[in-house]
Every structure is written in structure tokens, then in C-alpha cells.
Design a protein around this motif. Structure first.
Motif, PDB file in Angstrom:
ATOM      1  N   SER A  63       0.842  -1.195   0.000  1.00 12.21           N
ATOM      2  CA  SER A  63       0.000   0.000   0.000  1.00 12.21           C
ATOM      3  C   SER A  63       0.879   1.248   0.000  1.00 12.21           C
ATOM      4  N   ARG A  64       0.496   2.224  -0.809  1.00  8.94           N
ATOM      5  CA  ARG A  64       1.273   3.454  -0.874  1.00  8.94           C
ATOM      6  C   ARG A  64       1.136   4.271   0.404  1.00  8.94           C
ATOM      7  N   SER A  65       0.009   4.133   1.090  1.00  9.86           N
ATOM      8  CA  SER A  65      -0.261   5.002   2.237  1.00  9.86           C
ATOM      9  C   SER A  65       0.056   4.364   3.584  1.00  9.86           C
ATOM     10  N   PHE A  88       5.057  -0.333  -6.262  1.00  4.95           N
ATOM     11  CA  PHE A  88       3.902  -0.718  -7.070  1.00  4.95           C
ATOM     12  C   PHE A  88       2.716  -0.762  -6.113  1.00  4.95           C
ATOM     13  N   PRO A  89       1.870   0.291  -6.096  1.00  2.00           N
ATOM     14  CA  PRO A  89       0.805   0.364  -5.092  1.00  2.00           C
ATOM     15  C   PRO A  89      -0.326  -0.637  -5.360  1.00  2.00           C
ATOM     16  N   VAL A  90      -0.753  -1.335  -4.303  1.00  2.00           N
ATOM     17  CA  VAL A  90      -1.879  -2.275  -4.373  1.00  2.00           C
ATOM     18  C   VAL A  90      -2.656  -2.182  -3.068  1.00  2.00           C
ATOM     19  N   SER A  91      -3.849  -2.716  -3.091  1.00  2.00           N
ATOM     20  CA  SER A  91      -4.608  -2.868  -1.842  1.00  2.00           C
ATOM     21  C   SER A  91      -4.056  -4.073  -1.104  1.00  2.00           C
ATOM     22  N   VAL A  92      -3.910  -3.954   0.211  1.00  2.00           N
ATOM     23  CA  VAL A  92      -3.331  -5.045   0.984  1.00  2.00           C
ATOM     24  C   VAL A  92      -4.342  -5.689   1.926  1.00  2.00           C
ATOM     25  N   ASP A 115      15.007  -6.800 -10.188  1.00  2.00           N
ATOM     26  CA  ASP A 115      15.839  -7.897  -9.679  1.00  2.00           C
ATOM     27  C   ASP A 115      15.248  -8.545  -8.436  1.00  2.00           C
ATOM     28  N   VAL A 116      14.469  -7.800  -7.662  1.00  2.00           N
ATOM     29  CA  VAL A 116      13.852  -8.329  -6.442  1.00  2.00           C
ATOM     30  C   VAL A 116      12.468  -7.705  -6.287  1.00  2.00           C
ATOM     31  N   ILE A 117      11.493  -8.539  -5.907  1.00  2.00           N
ATOM     32  CA  ILE A 117      10.146  -8.061  -5.592  1.00  2.00           C
ATOM     33  C   ILE A 117       9.901  -8.289  -4.115  1.00  2.00           C
ATOM     34  N   VAL A 118       9.407  -7.237  -3.428  1.00  2.00           N
ATOM     35  CA  VAL A 118       9.037  -7.343  -2.017  1.00  2.00           C
ATOM     36  C   VAL A 118       7.536  -7.129  -1.909  1.00  2.00           C
ATOM     37  N   ILE A 119       6.824  -8.107  -1.321  1.00  2.00           N
ATOM     38  CA  ILE A 119       5.397  -7.943  -1.059  1.00  2.00           C
ATOM     39  C   ILE A 119       5.199  -7.900   0.452  1.00  2.00           C
TER      40      ILE A 119
END
Length: 324
Positions: A63-65, A88-92, A115-119
Motif C-alpha cells: 500500500s502506498r499510504s 507498485f501500489p496495491v490494496s493489501v 531484480d527483487v520483488i518485495v510484497i
């Protein structure tokens, strides 16, 4: 629902749902999904991809916020101020959040530049974190070709995405510790390597300088003209030895040749003829070895050491027989 049958004095209890005591529906669903995905091998270590030592581009799917994105960014930049990080903003949480997270993972893999994705997200109740326990997110993490780090909630919160991901961060603030190295430690290590390299090069230079100085003190450089006479003497001595050996070999060859010529001369038919012997042949050139080959009146040729004699047979006498 409770229903009373007054005429019979009976009660009827209608149950619409059942839950194990002390365990909610979400907890049951979590355990069931975890067990099924584990059997499929989604949590297996052999499927987990290594993280790059210094990733070129990092992307945070969150989430961006929320406070989690700030914690992630701070933990990364504190360790590596030069990191290239995108969000990359998404609803969490809430309806549709799991689909957004899965779609983001697929889109980033299609892009292929990271190179790396963090969720992840910050802490909350099981209901708040449920988007990261959805099967659609687990499948997207598993099929990602880019390494995925899962940072969901607090240390005690273990989500399905944590189990499938290549690495798990206990909290969002631990993301930097996992994703990037400490820039200060790297610079310190580089300084140590530079100092070690300088010491090694200095040692090599000193050793080479010592060898060069020793070489310049050698007579070949100090007095080059002094080495010519000894070499000339050695050359003359070598030439004399070669001439002597060549003479010995030539003499030996000549002696062997003389002996061979004498041997050949003694075996020569001409030498035999010179001692008074002769060779007799018929008109066909056949050498006659016994009188049985002749008939009276036949012409024969006798070869002497100096010339030939042509004669005719008047009589033929076999050894031990009277003249014919």
C-alpha cells in the motif's frame, strides 16, 4: 434456531454452521490451504531462488499510504543509500486485494526489469492479513521468475506468502537487512582490499627492483666486452673437438670402405679369371658346368681375364669315362 413442539414437549435445534472450539473459520481455511500447498511442493527449498548480492532495481508491492512502505524504504536506504527502489501500489486488505497483489506480481514478471520483488504490509488481525493467505497470491509468488521477499505483519504472523516466497522478512523493517548489503561495510571492505592491493603491489615492485639491480651488477651488463674472450675460447675449443671427432670418424669410415673393397674384389669373377681360371658358355650364354651339356660340333665361348676364345667341340668326355 430453537423450535418448541408444545404438544409433545420437544425442542429442535437447527445448526447452520459449526466451528471447532477455539478456532475460527479463517484459521481452519489457513491450515487446510497450507497443508494442500505443502503437499504440492510450493514450500520446498529446492524451488527457492537466491537473491542478488546487490540488486539493480527493487520494487515494493504494498500500500502506498501504509506505514509498512515507509519502514521498508527506510530500512533499505539506511543500509544502501544508492539503492534503486520503486513502489507498485496495491490494496493489501479487503475484497479484491489478493487479486491485485497477484496481478502485480504477474505484471512485474512480464516487465522483467526488476531484480527483487518485495510484497508485504504492516501488522493486523488475521482478517487484515488474509489477502496474503489467498491461494491466488501463493500461486503468483510460486511462478514468479524474479525472487520474491515476503514481509507480512509481525514476527508471530506467518502467512502463506511467507512460506512460498524465496525469503521471509519477519517485519517490514527487516526488508533492508535481507535485500541489500550494508554500504558502509562494503566501502570499508573496499578500503581494506585497496590497502592490501597497495601492499602487494609495493612488495612486487620492490622484489622486481632488487632483481633488476642485481642484474645490472652482473658482468654482462657492467663489462659486456669482458665476456667475449672466454666465449671465443670456448668456441675455439668446441671447434677443435668437432674437427678431431670428425677426423676420427672419417678415418674409421675410410678403413671400413677399404676392407669392403678388398672383400668385394676377392669375390669378383674377374679376380678369379685373373688367377688363370676361365668361364665357358654355350651360344645361348648359359654357363657350362659339366660336359653332359655339350654335343660334338657345338660352338662354345671361353671367357678369359683378357679376351675370349670361340671354339668347336670335337669330343666330350664325362669324368671317369673314356674319350668319345
Amino acid at each position: 434456531d430453537l423450535t418448541l413442539y408444545t404438544r409433545r414437549g420437544r425442542y429442535q435445534l437447527s445448526v447452520r454452521s459449526l466451528e471447532p472450539r477455539g478456532m475460527g473459520a479463517l484459521e481452519i481455511a489457513f491450515r487446510q490451504l497450507r497443508e494442500r500447498l505443502e503437499k504440492e511442493g510450493l514450500f520446498a527449498e529446492e524451488h527457492k531462488k537466491p537473491l542478488p548480492f546487490i540488486p539493480g532495481k527493487i520494487v515494493l508491492v504494498t500500500s502506498r499510504s501504509g506505514a509498512a512502505v515507509r519502514d521498508m524504504l527506510k530500512s533499505i536506504f539506511d543500509r544502501f543509500p544508492g539503492a534503486n527502489v520503486s513502489v507498485f501500489p496495491v490494496s493489501v486488505q479487503g475484497t479484491g486485494a489478493a487479486g491485485e497483489i497477484a496481478a502485480a506480481l504477474d505484471a512485474l514478471n512480464f516487465d522483467g526489469s526488476f531484480d527483487v520483488i518485495v510484497i508485504g504490509r504492516g501488522g493486523g488481525s488475521l482478517e487484515d492479513l488474509w489477502a496474503f493467505n489467498e491461494e491466488v497470491v501463493a500461486r503468483a509468488v510460486y511462478r514468479s521468475r524474479i525472487p520474491v521477499v515476503s514481509a507480512v505483519g509481525h514476527e508471530r504472523d506467518v502467512s502463506i506468502s511467507d512460506l512460498v516466497a524465496d525469503r521471509r522478512a519477519m517485519t517490514p523493517t527487516e526488508v533492508g537487512l535481507i535485500v541489500v548489503p550494508d554500504q558502509r561495510e562494503l566501502l570499508q571492505r573496499l578500503d581494506e582490499l585497496r590497502d592490501s592491493l597497495v601492499v602487494s603491489l609495493t612488495r612486487i615492485y620492490s622484489a622486481a627492483a632488487d632483481r633488476l639491480a642485481y642484474a645490472w651488477r652482473h658482468p654482462v651488463f657492467a663489462r659486456p666486452q669482458a665476456i667475449i674472450p672466454p666465449l671465443a675460447n670456448r668456441l675455439d675449443a668446441a671447434r677443435a673437438r668437432i674437427d678431431h671427432q670428425a677426423g676420427l670418424v672419417l678415418t674409421a669410415v675410410r678403413e671400413r670402405l677399404k676392407r669392403a673393397l678388398v672383400s668385394l674384389d676377392s669375390l669378383s669373377p674377374l679376380a678369379v679369371l685373373a688367377r688363370g681360371y676361365s668361364i665357358t658358355r654355350d651360344k645361348s650364354g648359359n654357363i657350362l658346368t659339366h660336359p653332359g651339356c655339350l654335343v660334338v660340333g657345338q660352338s662354345i665361348e671361353t671367357i678369359l681375364s683378357r679376351g675370349r676364345i670361340i671354339s668347336r667341340v670335337d669330343a666330350v668326355t664325362q669324368e671317369g669315362e673314356p674319350d668319345a
